[in-house]
Motif scaffolding. Structure first.
Motif, PDB file in Angstrom:
ATOM      1  N   LEU A 168      94.607  57.772  18.496  1.00 55.21           N
ATOM      2  CA  LEU A 168      95.555  57.179  17.543  1.00 55.21           C
ATOM      3  C   LEU A 168      96.583  58.217  17.112  1.00 55.21           C
ATOM      4  CD1 LEU A 168      93.091  55.145  15.282  1.00 55.21           C
ATOM      5  CD2 LEU A 168      94.760  54.209  16.898  1.00 55.21           C
ATOM      6  N   PRO A 169      97.854  57.818  16.924  1.00 54.70           N
ATOM      7  CA  PRO A 169      98.894  58.789  16.584  1.00 54.70           C
ATOM      8  C   PRO A 169      98.847  59.293  15.149  1.00 54.70           C
ATOM      9  CG  PRO A 169      99.816  56.584  16.770  1.00 54.70           C
ATOM     10  CD  PRO A 169      98.388  56.479  17.228  1.00 54.70           C
ATOM     11  N   ARG A 170      98.316  58.526  14.216  1.00 56.21           N
ATOM     12  CA  ARG A 170      98.329  58.970  12.805  1.00 56.21           C
ATOM     13  C   ARG A 170      97.030  58.540  12.109  1.00 56.21           C
ATOM     14  NH1 ARG A 170      99.751  54.184  10.702  1.00 56.21           N
ATOM     15  NH2 ARG A 170     100.678  52.785  12.223  1.00 56.21           N
ATOM     16  N   PRO A 171      95.875  59.079  12.577  1.00 55.52           N
ATOM     17  CA  PRO A 171      94.596  58.696  11.976  1.00 55.52           C
ATOM     18  C   PRO A 171      94.532  59.077  10.502  1.00 55.52           C
ATOM     19  CG  PRO A 171      94.322  60.603  13.403  1.00 55.52           C
ATOM     20  CD  PRO A 171      95.716  60.102  13.625  1.00 55.52           C
ATOM     21  N   ALA A 172      93.989  58.158   9.694  1.00 53.79           N
ATOM     22  CA  ALA A 172      93.874  58.401   8.252  1.00 53.79           C
ATOM     23  C   ALA A 172      92.447  58.748   7.858  1.00 53.79           C
ATOM     24  CB  ALA A 172      94.342  57.155   7.493  1.00 53.79           C
ATOM     25  N   GLU A 182      88.073  57.200  14.646  1.00 55.36           N
ATOM     26  CA  GLU A 182      89.207  57.325  13.728  1.00 55.36           C
ATOM     27  C   GLU A 182      89.849  55.953  13.529  1.00 55.36           C
ATOM     28  OE1 GLU A 182      90.665  61.855  14.888  1.00 55.36           O
ATOM     29  OE2 GLU A 182      91.696  60.160  15.813  1.00 55.36           O
ATOM     30  N   HIS A 201      93.594  53.970  11.590  1.00 56.37           N
ATOM     31  CA  HIS A 201      94.795  53.990  10.763  1.00 56.37           C
ATOM     32  C   HIS A 201      94.506  53.276   9.440  1.00 56.37           C
ATOM     33  CE1 HIS A 201      97.595  54.297  14.529  1.00 56.37           C
ATOM     34  NE2 HIS A 201      97.266  55.488  14.063  1.00 56.37           N
ATOM     35  N   ASP A 219      96.301  50.749   7.869  1.00 57.53           N
ATOM     36  CA  ASP A 219      97.394  49.773   7.945  1.00 57.53           C
ATOM     37  C   ASP A 219      97.221  48.562   7.039  1.00 57.53           C
ATOM     38  OD1 ASP A 219      98.852  51.265   9.742  1.00 57.53           O
ATOM     39  OD2 ASP A 219      97.942  50.333  11.497  1.00 57.53           O
ATOM     40  N   HIS A 277      88.385  60.043   9.730  1.00 60.24           N
ATOM     41  CA  HIS A 277      87.730  60.562  10.936  1.00 60.24           C
ATOM     42  C   HIS A 277      86.239  60.746  10.617  1.00 60.24           C
ATOM     43  CE1 HIS A 277      87.610  63.433  14.483  1.00 60.24           C
ATOM     44  NE2 HIS A 277      86.473  63.709  13.865  1.00 60.24           N
TER      45      HIS A 277
END
Ligand SMILES: O=P(O)(O)OC[C@H]1O[C@H](OP(=O)(O)OP(=O)(O)O)[C@H](O)[C@@H]1O
Ligand SMILES: Nc1ncnc2[nH]cnc12
Length: 178
Positions: A92-96, A111, A113, A115, A98
């Protein structure tokens, strides 16, 4: 949403799950759901049975990479809910959030996001429950993101590995079990 299928239909669907000894490593009896997915009627009926107890109680369906995606995306579509992919680390490009964990045959990291609004009611879906490591990690992830667990639904529960106890979710719903 379709009504739940008669038990005979679900029994037929269950018979399509293939048991593969010693995969992916010696001593593991692998439950392969691909023959069930290949049967359109069985696929639809099992997805309906997965979400039936939770109707109206969730805003989002979360699915675990990779096999959980197959069921969660169908469940989200069938119920009009949003879809939350919980991915293996690094995808994922921007994991929030983990989380690292162990499963029946290895270790992994997941992981996601962020959203959805905090407090969103999330139904967690996966294909197989074995030790429960994956679902425990997924619940931790949901908590870190501020989401509310609306329930846990799994297609096939392997008994005797402590998964149900590890997950410790009284809502845990499994369509088939060994
Ligand atoms: O209860 P546990 O012991 O945690 O095992 C269950 C998990 O193992 C499998 O995932 P895997 O990580 O093999 O991913 P895959 O779907 O990509 O095959 C399965 O799809 C569950 O997510
Ligand atoms: N025995 C098993 N079959 C399929 N998926 C699994 N994930 C963990 N253990 C599994």
């Amino acid at each position: 949403m379709a009504p739940t299928a008669p038990r005979a239909e679900l029994t037929r669907a269950e018979s399509l799950i293939r048991e593969v000894p010693d995969y992916p490593s010696a001593g593991i009896l692998f439950r392969d759901i691909t023959p069930l997915l290949a049967d359109g009627r069985a696929f639809r009926e099992t997805v309906d049975a997965l979400i039936a107890p939770f109707r109206g109680a969730f805003d989002v369906v979360a699915g675990l990479e990779a096999r959980g995606f197959l069921l969660a995306s169908a469940a989200a579509y069938a119920s009009g809910a949003g879809l939350m992919p919980i991915r293996k680390a690094g995808k994922l490009p921007r994991p929030a959030a983990h989380v690292e964990y162990a499963l029946e045959y290895g270790d992994a990291e997941v992981e996601a996001h962020a959203d959805f609004p905090r407090g969103s009611r999330v139904l967690l879906i996966d294909d197989v429950l074995a030790t429960g490591g994956t679902l425990v990690a997924a619940h931790t992830l949901l908590g870190e993101l501020g989401y509310a667990a609306a329930g846990t639904a799994v297609l096939f529960e392997i008994a005797g590995l402590g998964g149900r106890e590890a997950v410790g979710d009284p809502t845990l719903h499994t369509v088939f079990r060994s």
